[in-house]
Design an enzyme around this catalytic site. Structure first.
Site, PDB file in Angstrom:
ATOM      1  N   SER A 148     -23.555 105.476  50.683  1.00 43.55           N
ATOM      2  CA  SER A 148     -22.563 104.424  50.849  1.00 43.55           C
ATOM      3  C   SER A 148     -22.724 103.785  52.228  1.00 43.55           C
ATOM      4  O   SER A 148     -22.642 104.464  53.246  1.00 43.55           O
ATOM      5  CB  SER A 148     -21.169 105.034  50.719  1.00 43.55           C
ATOM      6  OG  SER A 148     -20.202 104.041  50.918  1.00 43.55           O
ATOM      7  N   ASN A 187      -5.258 106.129  52.735  1.00 48.38           N
ATOM      8  CA  ASN A 187      -4.386 107.078  53.421  1.00 48.38           C
ATOM      9  C   ASN A 187      -4.242 106.630  54.860  1.00 48.38           C
ATOM     10  O   ASN A 187      -5.190 106.727  55.627  1.00 48.38           O
ATOM     11  CB  ASN A 187      -5.017 108.472  53.378  1.00 48.38           C
ATOM     12  CG  ASN A 187      -5.244 108.848  51.952  1.00 48.38           C
ATOM     13  OD1 ASN A 187      -4.331 109.231  51.252  1.00 48.38           O
ATOM     14  ND2 ASN A 187      -6.479 108.652  51.496  1.00 48.38           N
ATOM     15  N   LEU A 190     -17.108  97.072  50.686  1.00 45.71           N
ATOM     16  CA  LEU A 190     -16.946  95.619  50.783  1.00 45.71           C
ATOM     17  C   LEU A 190     -15.583  95.269  51.396  1.00 45.71           C
ATOM     18  O   LEU A 190     -15.511  94.558  52.382  1.00 45.71           O
ATOM     19  CB  LEU A 190     -17.110  95.012  49.380  1.00 45.71           C
ATOM     20  CG  LEU A 190     -17.181  93.495  49.311  1.00 45.71           C
ATOM     21  CD1 LEU A 190     -18.351  92.944  50.111  1.00 45.71           C
ATOM     22  CD2 LEU A 190     -17.267  93.030  47.855  1.00 45.71           C
ATOM     23  N   CYS A 223     -10.457 103.172  59.923  1.00 40.71           N
ATOM     24  CA  CYS A 223     -11.157 104.449  59.785  1.00 40.71           C
ATOM     25  C   CYS A 223     -10.947 105.359  61.002  1.00 40.71           C
ATOM     26  O   CYS A 223     -11.098 104.926  62.150  1.00 40.71           O
ATOM     27  CB  CYS A 223     -12.650 104.149  59.603  1.00 40.71           C
ATOM     28  SG  CYS A 223     -13.671 105.619  59.666  1.00 40.71           S
ATOM     29  N   GLU A 234     -17.408 116.784  59.704  1.00 41.24           N
ATOM     30  CA  GLU A 234     -16.645 117.277  58.563  1.00 41.24           C
ATOM     31  C   GLU A 234     -17.326 116.912  57.257  1.00 41.24           C
ATOM     32  O   GLU A 234     -17.971 115.861  57.163  1.00 41.24           O
ATOM     33  CB  GLU A 234     -15.226 116.683  58.604  1.00 41.24           C
ATOM     34  CG  GLU A 234     -14.445 117.219  59.793  1.00 41.24           C
ATOM     35  CD  GLU A 234     -13.042 116.637  59.929  1.00 41.24           C
ATOM     36  OE1 GLU A 234     -12.778 115.557  59.379  1.00 41.24           O
ATOM     37  OE2 GLU A 234     -12.220 117.284  60.592  1.00 41.24           O
TER      38      GLU A 234
HETATM   39  S1  SF4 Z   1     -19.055 102.783  58.897  1.00 43.76           S
HETATM   40 FE1  SF4 Z   1     -17.853 104.369  57.837  1.00 43.76          FE
HETATM   41  S2  SF4 Z   1     -17.584 106.005  59.387  1.00 43.76           S
HETATM   42 FE2  SF4 Z   1     -18.273 104.164  60.477  1.00 43.76          FE
HETATM   43  S3  SF4 Z   1     -16.383 103.185  61.170  1.00 43.76           S
HETATM   44 FE3  SF4 Z   1     -16.908 102.231  59.197  1.00 43.76          FE
HETATM   45  S4  SF4 Z   1     -15.816 103.438  57.641  1.00 43.76           S
HETATM   46 FE4  SF4 Z   1     -15.815 104.639  59.540  1.00 43.76          FE
END
Ligand code: SF4
Length: 344
Positions: free
Chosen positions: A195, A294, A219, A119, A92
């Site tokens: 990122s 969220n 972080l 996540c 996505e």
């Molecule tokens: S690195 Fe990014 S995509 Fe991978 S689990 Fe952590 S927050 Fe989710």
């Protein structure tokens, strides 16, 4: 024998191919332009190339262009693309419009091998890395959507979608090379932010490679135990190592780092959490993005109170640290931060 993905070839390799076929080297330049800046989906699109040459390309290569399988548009104008890859897998990417800019948030992996507790992508296992052209195509598709809906080109790109970009280092770097090149989208690297969840060795590698784009680090806590709970993989990367790598980054690039930081209720919303962040911010020039969360379910990770966010802002600003509160966009289509892969 399976045909080769033509976009895995460099421009020189493409020129060499034509010379080896008894053609002119500049034919390689023409085809290269079609493949990248004109984003051709098929050899048939290459209208200034002879039919004979197009047939020859067809015999030897494929163009593994992504296909936008499903596009959703949020009430706030955010657009989410579910993108189908040549092998049927889906990632996505998101177009986030604001008054002053339009930003593309792109994925770098199918799924993710890291395990951030908050996540949605972490719930998918990592299936594979994206190729450079698959990352580039996401950006090119969003650029088209930006032109279509908002009448201007994309202004910024964040590598903050599905996956950990620094675990797909070479392809991410190659995609940025193409996005910033005149033969690609010609964007400034200063408009691109990669990122990372904070992999010290790879942050040092970025510094050694003298990259010109921006670095953001998720972080979420500057207290070791808390961070390890939120992002269990970080047990292997103590905060002292992360700090050292960021100092190295700043020494080499002189570019300040952005800390991405979500405040969750009863996880990191106390004064001691704020104080630890202030301390961590004192090591190198930085700014903090406090990101609205969220929830992906009704579990432990819930958005903190407004008071907790206000306390963070107050203390950070009192200590001279630049802080932005980032409201999430596209919540109604699951395009907001942490939600990618929630449904598809
Ligand atoms: S690195 Fe990014 S995509 Fe991978 S689990 Fe952590 S927050 Fe989710």
């Amino acid at each position: 024998m399976s045909k080769k993905d033509i976009r895995a070839l460099t421009k020189d390799q493409l020129r060499d191919f034509f010379v080896s076929q008894g053609d002119k080297a500049f034919r390689g330049n023409q085809v290269y332009e079609w493949l990248w800046s004109k984003s051709a989906h098929s050899f048939a699109d290459m209208t200034n190339i002879s039919k004979q040459t197009r047939d020859q390309l067809e015999e030897n290569f494929v163009i593994n262009h992504i296909k936008v399988d499903n596009m959703q548009r949020s009430k706030d104008g955010t657009v989410k693309n579910a993108v189908k890859l040549h092998d049927g897998l889906i990632v996505e990417s998101v177009l986030i419009p604001t008054e002053s800019r339009t930003t593309a948030c792109v994925s770098s992996q199918v799924g993710c091998s890291l395990d951030c507790e908050f996540c949605a992508t972490a719930r998918l296992k990592r299936m594979r890395n994206l190729n450079a052209d698959e990352i580039y195509d996401q950006v090119a598709a969003i650029n088209q959507e930006s032109l279509h809906y908002y009448n201007h080109k994309l202004s910024n790109i964040v590598y903050m979608g599905m996956g950990e970009p620094l675990m797909n280092y070479n392809n991410v770097m190659k995609s940025i090379e193409m996005i910033t090149s005149e033969e690609g989208l010609g964007m400034s690297p200063k408009r691109i932010t990669v990122s990372t969840s904070g992999l010290p060795k790879m942050i040092k590698k970025l510094a050694d490679d003298e990259v010109k784009f921006n670095l953001a680090v998720s972080l979420h806590s500057a207290i070791e135990d808390t961070r390890n709970k939120i992002m269990p993989f970080s047990k292997n990367f103590p905060l002292t190592d992360l700090r050292e790598s960021l100092e190295y980054w700043y020494e080499k690039t002189q570019s300040r780092v952005t800390y991405e930081y979500v405040v969750w209720r009863d996880i990191n919303d106390k004064q001691e959490d704020i104080n630890a962040l202030v301390q961590f911010c004192s090591y190198i020039p930085c700014k903090v993005n406090l990101i609205e969360y969220n929830p992906i379910d009704d579990g432990e990770y819930q958005q903190a109170s407004n008071k907790a966010i206000d306390d963070y802002v107050y203390t950070l600003e009192k200590n001279g640290i630049v802080v932005n509160v980032r409201r999430s966009r596209g919540k109604d289509i699951d395009a907001a931060c942490g939600q990618l892969a929630n449904k598809s």
